[in-house]
Design an enzyme around this catalytic site. Structure first.
Site, mmCIF file in Angstrom:
data_model
loop_
_atom_site.group_PDB
_atom_site.id
_atom_site.type_symbol
_atom_site.label_atom_id
_atom_site.label_comp_id
_atom_site.label_asym_id
_atom_site.label_seq_id
_atom_site.Cartn_x
_atom_site.Cartn_y
_atom_site.Cartn_z
ATOM 1 N N CYS A 53 5.226 -19.547 0.956
ATOM 2 C CA CYS A 53 5.343 -18.654 -0.205
ATOM 3 C C CYS A 53 5.961 -19.353 -1.398
ATOM 4 O O CYS A 53 5.568 -19.113 -2.532
ATOM 5 C CB CYS A 53 6.154 -17.414 0.168
ATOM 6 S SG CYS A 53 7.796 -17.774 0.786
ATOM 7 N N GLU A 90 8.378 -8.856 -0.143
ATOM 8 C CA GLU A 90 8.504 -10.305 -0.388
ATOM 9 C C GLU A 90 7.093 -10.860 -0.319
ATOM 10 O O GLU A 90 6.487 -10.877 0.759
ATOM 11 C CB GLU A 90 9.376 -10.972 0.680
ATOM 12 C CG GLU A 90 10.816 -10.513 0.695
ATOM 13 C CD GLU A 90 11.624 -10.979 -0.507
ATOM 14 O OE1 GLU A 90 11.105 -11.796 -1.287
ATOM 15 O OE2 GLU A 90 12.748 -10.494 -0.673
ATOM 16 N N LYS A 105 6.436 -5.804 13.325
ATOM 17 C CA LYS A 105 5.030 -6.164 13.511
ATOM 18 C C LYS A 105 4.809 -7.605 13.074
ATOM 19 O O LYS A 105 4.818 -7.917 11.888
ATOM 20 C CB LYS A 105 4.097 -5.256 12.713
ATOM 21 C CG LYS A 105 2.651 -5.450 13.194
ATOM 22 C CD LYS A 105 1.624 -4.875 12.269
ATOM 23 C CE LYS A 105 0.950 -5.898 11.395
ATOM 24 N NZ LYS A 105 0.411 -7.095 12.072
ATOM 25 N N GLU A 150 -2.738 -17.929 -6.197
ATOM 26 C CA GLU A 150 -2.060 -18.548 -5.044
ATOM 27 C C GLU A 150 -3.144 -19.117 -4.123
ATOM 28 O O GLU A 150 -3.974 -18.364 -3.599
ATOM 29 C CB GLU A 150 -1.224 -17.513 -4.290
ATOM 30 C CG GLU A 150 -0.412 -18.143 -3.163
ATOM 31 C CD GLU A 150 0.379 -17.127 -2.328
ATOM 32 O OE1 GLU A 150 -0.185 -16.073 -1.992
ATOM 33 O OE2 GLU A 150 1.552 -17.416 -2.010
HETATM 34 P P1 NAD Z 1 -1.082 -10.671 4.669
HETATM 35 O O1 NAD Z 1 -0.665 -9.812 3.524
HETATM 36 O O2 NAD Z 1 -2.526 -10.858 4.914
HETATM 37 O O3 NAD Z 1 -0.489 -10.099 6.039
HETATM 38 C C1 NAD Z 1 0.899 -9.879 6.190
HETATM 39 C C2 NAD Z 1 1.118 -8.781 7.218
HETATM 40 O O4 NAD Z 1 0.652 -7.548 6.687
HETATM 41 C C3 NAD Z 1 0.391 -8.994 8.536
HETATM 42 O O5 NAD Z 1 1.280 -8.651 9.575
HETATM 43 C C4 NAD Z 1 -0.775 -8.018 8.442
HETATM 44 O O6 NAD Z 1 -1.248 -7.581 9.692
HETATM 45 C C5 NAD Z 1 -0.161 -6.898 7.658
HETATM 46 N N1 NAD Z 1 -1.100 -6.020 6.951
HETATM 47 C C6 NAD Z 1 -2.316 -6.346 6.449
HETATM 48 N N2 NAD Z 1 -2.893 -5.258 5.871
HETATM 49 C C7 NAD Z 1 -2.011 -4.232 6.004
HETATM 50 C C8 NAD Z 1 -2.007 -2.873 5.591
HETATM 51 N N3 NAD Z 1 -3.039 -2.337 4.941
HETATM 52 N N4 NAD Z 1 -0.925 -2.118 5.871
HETATM 53 C C9 NAD Z 1 0.127 -2.638 6.517
HETATM 54 N N5 NAD Z 1 0.180 -3.932 6.953
HETATM 55 C C10 NAD Z 1 -0.877 -4.711 6.686
HETATM 56 O O7 NAD Z 1 -0.334 -12.061 4.463
HETATM 57 P P2 NAD Z 1 -0.418 -13.382 5.372
HETATM 58 O O8 NAD Z 1 -1.734 -14.043 5.149
HETATM 59 O O9 NAD Z 1 0.010 -13.117 6.781
HETATM 60 O O10 NAD Z 1 0.748 -14.266 4.727
HETATM 61 C C11 NAD Z 1 0.560 -15.048 3.611
HETATM 62 C C12 NAD Z 1 1.180 -14.408 2.389
HETATM 63 O O11 NAD Z 1 2.557 -14.134 2.636
HETATM 64 C C13 NAD Z 1 1.165 -15.330 1.186
HETATM 65 O O12 NAD Z 1 0.804 -14.608 0.035
HETATM 66 C C14 NAD Z 1 2.612 -15.805 1.107
HETATM 67 O O13 NAD Z 1 3.002 -16.222 -0.181
HETATM 68 C C15 NAD Z 1 3.354 -14.601 1.559
HETATM 69 N N6 NAD Z 1 4.692 -14.933 2.045
HETATM 70 C C16 NAD Z 1 5.773 -14.536 1.281
HETATM 71 C C17 NAD Z 1 7.072 -14.863 1.694
HETATM 72 C C18 NAD Z 1 8.265 -14.443 0.869
HETATM 73 O O14 NAD Z 1 9.373 -14.496 1.391
HETATM 74 N N7 NAD Z 1 8.094 -14.041 -0.383
HETATM 75 C C19 NAD Z 1 7.266 -15.579 2.872
HETATM 76 C C20 NAD Z 1 6.138 -15.965 3.630
HETATM 77 C C21 NAD Z 1 4.865 -15.623 3.192
#
Ligand code: NAD
Length: 467
Positions: A269, A233, A157, A368
């Site tokens: 991230c 992650e 997804k 963050e």
């Molecule tokens: P997000 O948590 O808003 O969304 C991530 C994914 O989760 C999306 O595909 C979203 O549709 C899905 N999602 C949202 N609610 C959900 C639920 N209730 N159940 C299942 N899936 C759900 O994050 P974002 O805004 O897309 O990304 C930014 C975040 O990602 C930042 O906090 C960043 O630090 C982190 N990030 C971490 C890494 C790592 O490797 N540690 C890498 C890239 C980004």
């Protein structure tokens, strides 16, 4: 139901993709289970899966320009960054994990003369990955590579806003001869599509990259349903620790601090969003950091000269601006940036911002921000630097800038983070594991052979001989 894909550069409409319902997720999972059970993929020799994945990497290379444009348009990432980092990195990931497919080996422990015992790693069957929007293709490749090399069928997804490069890879996988249903891209949102994946009882493992808030929800859903293996992650608040001798790095120091803070407009991230600098060199480092931040080219992501594109959407821009203004209202000083830049109507662009003079305990030091904002704090001793570095709930990454081996090792060992680089801002290459500590994550690293632990489970086979 559908999702509209918007270009963050100017707010224009790019595409409409399906918002996959819970019923459709269930059908995809059943299909994937059938494909897995048919052994068209899981039953191949690892070498044959490797060959198909190498063909996929070759096709991604052929279409690198298209993939870069799709990520640039969906995520607002500068095209130069997509072409130099994201796309080549994704191709390299697929190749690396393809090459690793037949290098995994179990163990034959020394038990007793009448026993043969060995361990092997088996795929789960149907697995899922949920991706963030900031590195659409690169994060997909970290998951597709090991999940498929191990023989699983993967439901992937992409983030709501950034599905198109991953959809293109799904088509390339078919062209590469990977059987239909082995890699299925499931577009949609979090509450409907993501939540259905997290709850599905047939999915054996789910690898999530995204925010800590969503990670908690996914973990809770898995706990309530089939206790699928969850790997998380998540976010970060990573320090760049600049020791007293760090000016010896010359331009590499400020280049590293700037890249750490502002790559992908700080929507990263591992963003080095906290510069911790020894008080003896703080004035000089701040002056050079502010000058370098101010010199960055904020612009249209399609322009090859652009270094800082828009932030992803209005909500993100409003949140980041509010965080900066809040800190300034509490006494912080923006020595660079501090607000928005007019680039294109319909897009939200923020000036790279450097904040000093923060009061201890200011919330911007622990939250963050996920935007082009770096805070500067000073320290007097090595222990104080380590304590400041560890004064957050996150533990994703850190850098220490020193040429003194004692300081380097003491700080690297003292900082609570999954990866600490010395004399660089780096996530390491594919040979090393990448994964957070604390509220940045757990459950298995990405990259390196360690990544296969997310996508396989270990079995012990115990054979009694001579009976
Ligand atoms: P997000 O948590 O808003 O969304 C991530 C994914 O989760 C999306 O595909 C979203 O549709 C899905 N999602 C949202 N609610 C959900 C639920 N209730 N159940 C299942 N899936 C759900 O994050 P974002 O805004 O897309 O990304 C930014 C975040 O990602 C930042 O906090 C960043 O630090 C982190 N990030 C971490 C890494 C790592 O490797 N540690 C890498 C890239 C980004």
């Amino acid at each position: 139901m559908s999702l509209e894909i918007i270009n963050p550069a100017d707010g224009s409409h790019l595409a409409t993709v399906p918002l996959t319902s819970a019923d459709e997720v269930a059908r995809h999972t059943e299909d994937a289970q059938r494909v897995f059970d048919s052994a068209v993929w899981s039953g191949l020799a690892p070498r044959e899966r490797a060959a198909a994945l190498v063909r996929l990497a070759d096709l991604m290379e052929r279409d690198a320009g298209t993939l870069a444009r799709l990520d640039m348009e969906d995520a607002g990432k500068p095209i130069a960054e997509c072409l130099a980092n994201d796309v080549p990195g994704a191709i390299e990931s697929i190749r690396w994990f393809a090459e690793a497919a037949d290098k995994l080996a179990g163990a034959v422990p020394a038990t007793a003369p009448d026993i043969l015992a060995f361990t092997e790693r088996e795929p789960f069957g149907v697995v899922a990955a949920i991706l963030p929007w900031n590195y659409p293709l690169a994060m997909a490749a970290w998951k597709i590579g090991p999940a498929l090399a191990a023989g699983n069928c993967l439901l992937l997804k992409p983030a709501d806003a950034t599905p198109r490069s991953v959809l293109h890879v799904e088509a390339l996988a078919l062209e590469a001869g990977i059987p239909a249903g082995v890699l299925r891209v499931v577009t949609g949102d979090g509450p409907t599509t993501g939540a259905a994946l997290a709850a599905d009882p047939r999915i054996g493992a789910l690898s999530f990259t995204g925010s800590t808030r969503t990670g908690r929800e996914i973990l809770a859903t898995a706990a309530r349903t089939n206790l699928k293996r969850v790997s998380l992650e998540m976010g970060g608040k990573s320090p760049q620790i600049v020791m007293a001798d760090a000016l010896a790095f010359g331009d590499a120091l400020v280049d590293g601090l700037v890249e750490a803070a502002f790559l992908t407009a700080g929507q990263n991230c591992t963003a080095g969003s906290r510069t911790l600098v020894h008080e003896s060199i703080a004035d000089e480092v701040v002056a050079r950091l502010a000058a370098a931040a101010t010199a960055l080219v904020v612009g249209d992501p399609a322009d090859p000269a652009t270094q800082i594109g828009p932030v992803i959407n209005d909500a993100a821009a409003d949140r980041i601006v509010a965080a900066i203004e809040g800190a300034v209202s509490r006494g912080a000083v923006a020595v660079a940036g501090g607000g928005e830049v007019a680039v294109r109507e319909g897009g939200r662009y923020l000036a790279p911002t450097v904040l000093t003079g923060l009061a201890a305990g200011d919330p911007i030091l622990t939250t963050e921000i996920f935007g082009p904002v770096v805070t500067v704090q000073t320290f007097a001793t090595r222990d104080e630097a380590i304590a400041l570095a560890n004064a957050v709930d996150y533990g994703l990454a850190a850098s220490v800038w020193t040429k003194n081996v004692d300081d380097a090792l003491a700080v690297a060992r003292g900082v609570q983070a999954g990866i600490v680089s010395v004399g660089a801002y780096s996530e390491g290459d594919l040979t090393v594991p990448f994964g957070g500590w604390g509220q940045s994550g757990f459950g298995g690293a990405e990259k390196s052979l360690a990544a296969f632990h997310q996508w396989t489970r270990e079995k012990t086979i115990w054979i009694q001989l001579g009976r």
